[in-house]
Design a protein around this motif. Sequence first.
Motif, short mmCIF file in Angstrom:
data_model
loop_
_atom_site.label_atom_id
_atom_site.label_comp_id
_atom_site.label_asym_id
_atom_site.label_seq_id
_atom_site.Cartn_x
_atom_site.Cartn_y
_atom_site.Cartn_z
N VAL A 84 18.06 12.58 -9.63
CA VAL A 84 19.11 13.60 -9.51
C VAL A 84 20.10 13.47 -10.67
CG1 VAL A 84 20.96 14.52 -8.06
CG2 VAL A 84 18.85 13.69 -7.01
N LYS A 85 20.46 12.22 -10.99
CA LYS A 85 21.38 11.99 -12.09
C LYS A 85 20.81 12.51 -13.41
CE LYS A 85 23.70 8.36 -14.73
NZ LYS A 85 23.92 6.90 -14.88
N LYS A 86 19.54 12.20 -13.66
CA LYS A 86 18.91 12.64 -14.90
C LYS A 86 18.84 14.16 -14.97
CE LYS A 86 14.65 12.17 -17.59
NZ LYS A 86 13.28 11.56 -17.65
N LEU A 87 18.51 14.78 -13.84
CA LEU A 87 18.37 16.23 -13.79
C LEU A 87 19.70 16.93 -14.10
CD1 LEU A 87 16.00 18.20 -13.03
CD2 LEU A 87 17.12 18.41 -10.81
N LEU A 88 20.79 16.51 -13.40
CA LEU A 88 22.08 17.18 -13.55
C LEU A 88 22.78 16.81 -14.84
CD1 LEU A 88 23.45 16.99 -9.88
CD2 LEU A 88 22.29 18.90 -11.02
N SER A 89 22.56 15.60 -15.32
CA SER A 89 23.22 15.16 -16.56
C SER A 89 22.66 15.89 -17.78
CB SER A 89 23.07 13.65 -16.75
OG SER A 89 23.68 12.95 -15.69
N ASN A 90 21.38 16.25 -17.72
CA ASN A 90 20.73 16.88 -18.87
C ASN A 90 20.72 18.41 -18.80
OD1 ASN A 90 20.12 14.36 -19.97
ND2 ASN A 90 18.20 14.22 -18.84
N ALA A 91 21.21 18.96 -17.68
CA ALA A 91 21.19 20.41 -17.53
C ALA A 91 22.28 21.03 -18.40
CB ALA A 91 21.40 20.79 -16.08
N PRO A 92 21.94 22.01 -19.23
CA PRO A 92 22.96 22.66 -20.07
C PRO A 92 23.95 23.46 -19.22
CG PRO A 92 20.73 23.12 -20.85
CD PRO A 92 20.59 22.53 -19.50
N LEU A 130 17.09 25.76 -11.25
CA LEU A 130 16.37 27.01 -11.04
C LEU A 130 16.12 27.74 -12.35
CD1 LEU A 130 18.30 28.26 -7.88
CD2 LEU A 130 16.19 26.92 -7.98
N ASN A 131 17.00 27.51 -13.32
CA ASN A 131 16.85 28.19 -14.61
C ASN A 131 17.65 27.45 -15.66
OD1 ASN A 131 16.24 29.98 -16.61
ND2 ASN A 131 17.05 31.79 -15.58
N PHE A 132 16.95 26.83 -16.63
CA PHE A 132 17.63 26.16 -17.74
C PHE A 132 18.24 27.21 -18.66
CE2 PHE A 132 15.21 22.51 -16.43
CZ PHE A 132 16.02 21.44 -16.75
N CYS A 133 19.46 26.96 -19.10
CA CYS A 133 20.15 27.92 -19.97
C CYS A 133 19.94 27.53 -21.43
CB CYS A 133 21.64 27.94 -19.65
SG CYS A 133 22.58 29.12 -20.64
N LYS A 134 19.57 28.52 -22.24
CA LYS A 134 19.49 28.31 -23.68
C LYS A 134 20.89 28.40 -24.28
CE LYS A 134 14.88 30.40 -23.93
NZ LYS A 134 14.05 31.48 -24.53
N LYS A 135 21.00 28.17 -25.55
CA LYS A 135 22.29 28.27 -26.23
C LYS A 135 22.80 29.70 -26.15
CE LYS A 135 24.64 27.34 -30.61
NZ LYS A 135 25.74 26.61 -29.96
N LEU A 136 24.04 29.87 -25.71
CA LEU A 136 24.62 31.19 -25.51
C LEU A 136 25.43 31.63 -26.73
CD1 LEU A 136 25.90 30.89 -21.82
CD2 LEU A 136 23.72 31.80 -22.65
N PRO A 137 25.57 32.95 -26.92
CA PRO A 137 26.36 33.44 -28.05
C PRO A 137 27.86 33.21 -27.87
CG PRO A 137 25.59 35.26 -26.69
CD PRO A 137 24.90 34.03 -26.18
N PHE A 138 28.32 32.98 -26.64
CA PHE A 138 29.72 32.63 -26.39
C PHE A 138 29.81 31.94 -25.03
CE2 PHE A 138 29.13 37.09 -25.11
CZ PHE A 138 29.47 37.04 -23.76
#
Length: 441
Positions: A84-92, A130-138
Amino acid sequence: MALPRLLARALHRAAAVSAPAAPDFNSFVVRTNTCGELRSAHVGQKVTLYGWIQYQRQGLFLVLRDFQGLTQIIIPQDEAHSHVKKLLSNAPVESVVRVTGIVSPRPPGQENPKMPTGDIEVKAETAEILNFCKKLPFEIKDFIKKSEALRMQYRYLDLRSLQLQHNLRLRSRLVMRMREYLCNLHGFVDVETPTLFKRTPGGAKEFLVPSREPGKFYSLPQSPQQFKQLLMVGGLDRYFQVARCYRDEGSRPDRQPEFTQIDIEMSFVDQAGIQRLIEGLLQYSWPEERGSITTPFPSMTYEEALAEYGTDKPDTRFGMKIVDISDVLRLSDIQFVQNALSSPRGTIRAICIPQGVRYLKNKDLESLKESAKSQFNQEIMEIIRRPDGSLKSLLTKFLGEKQQLELIQALNMQVDDVVLLAAGEHKQVVGGISWLAVALR
């Protein structure tokens, strides 16, 4: 016995209408709570939250966001929950996650009074990205400034902002209250009129939609005018609609091509009845957090608006009404005044500019007078009230002390006020002084 039973039923129905149940945001979904509703009373409960990651700090905790608010999630540090720690720590940031955990009170001194959920936190036990976020424009933060073009390009991201979420929900509540007022309280019928119709020329060009027949088109209606009149002729009596309208007004770039209006039609009603209806509608649907509004609304006739403000859509916050001072100067020895008043429709109008000396220099006054002369062939004279209370003008030598006092009272002139005065034929004077009034406001 029948009357008491009927009365009891009526009171029960009235109580049900006046005290609607709070909305259940967790019906039909797999979460147990939203991110904005957990409080100290929920301590010890096991909850499941869904939302977007707003912040993530050094693998120790994150803040989860949904439409209703924020909740702080504590990331477990023990070996048993290392996944759980690894999952949440690495989530963007802005990734969509599901978190299940136990609601706990925050340690003493670490409460956040700025957050409604600031007294608690959720200790995560299980989590799923549920969905990893890519780099956002803002960044999705209200204090981050974004250009309008960038916001429109990524509208789905901009809609996550607190302000736009609030705007859409406020509009939803407002329209619902309007429907309640019109349908439930006053017996209106909500009728959805067609969008594709024949051409009905109006004040703007129409948008055309091709049909299956070559050379034939549907026209998007500028408003449901014909339909609502048909409904009244058909005996429906009172109708309304939250209507979508389409107007192609290329000559007016500030107009939107499509917009929504509350469209209302009633039979057997007069102007006063329509005014009371709209006042009641706005008063009933007005958001409580915006304060209350009182009725009846201030009103004036079209003639009054033109006579006092020079426009049919006056901004009354500025004051500066146009005043007819014909009677004040009727007995003066001013030749051009007497010439003006001798004609059948002669008049003298003036406008008082509060503290005008501070804002209008000599060049400004000359510019206004030249514009009135060139556009309306109207001569303008100025009168200034000095600090000692006397009047400064080319006209004062023709006015006695009594007439000057009457002029001051008629225009409510204060120290440093500037009065612009015009005399002549009614239409010409009203045109010139009205233009001045609008320009100065």
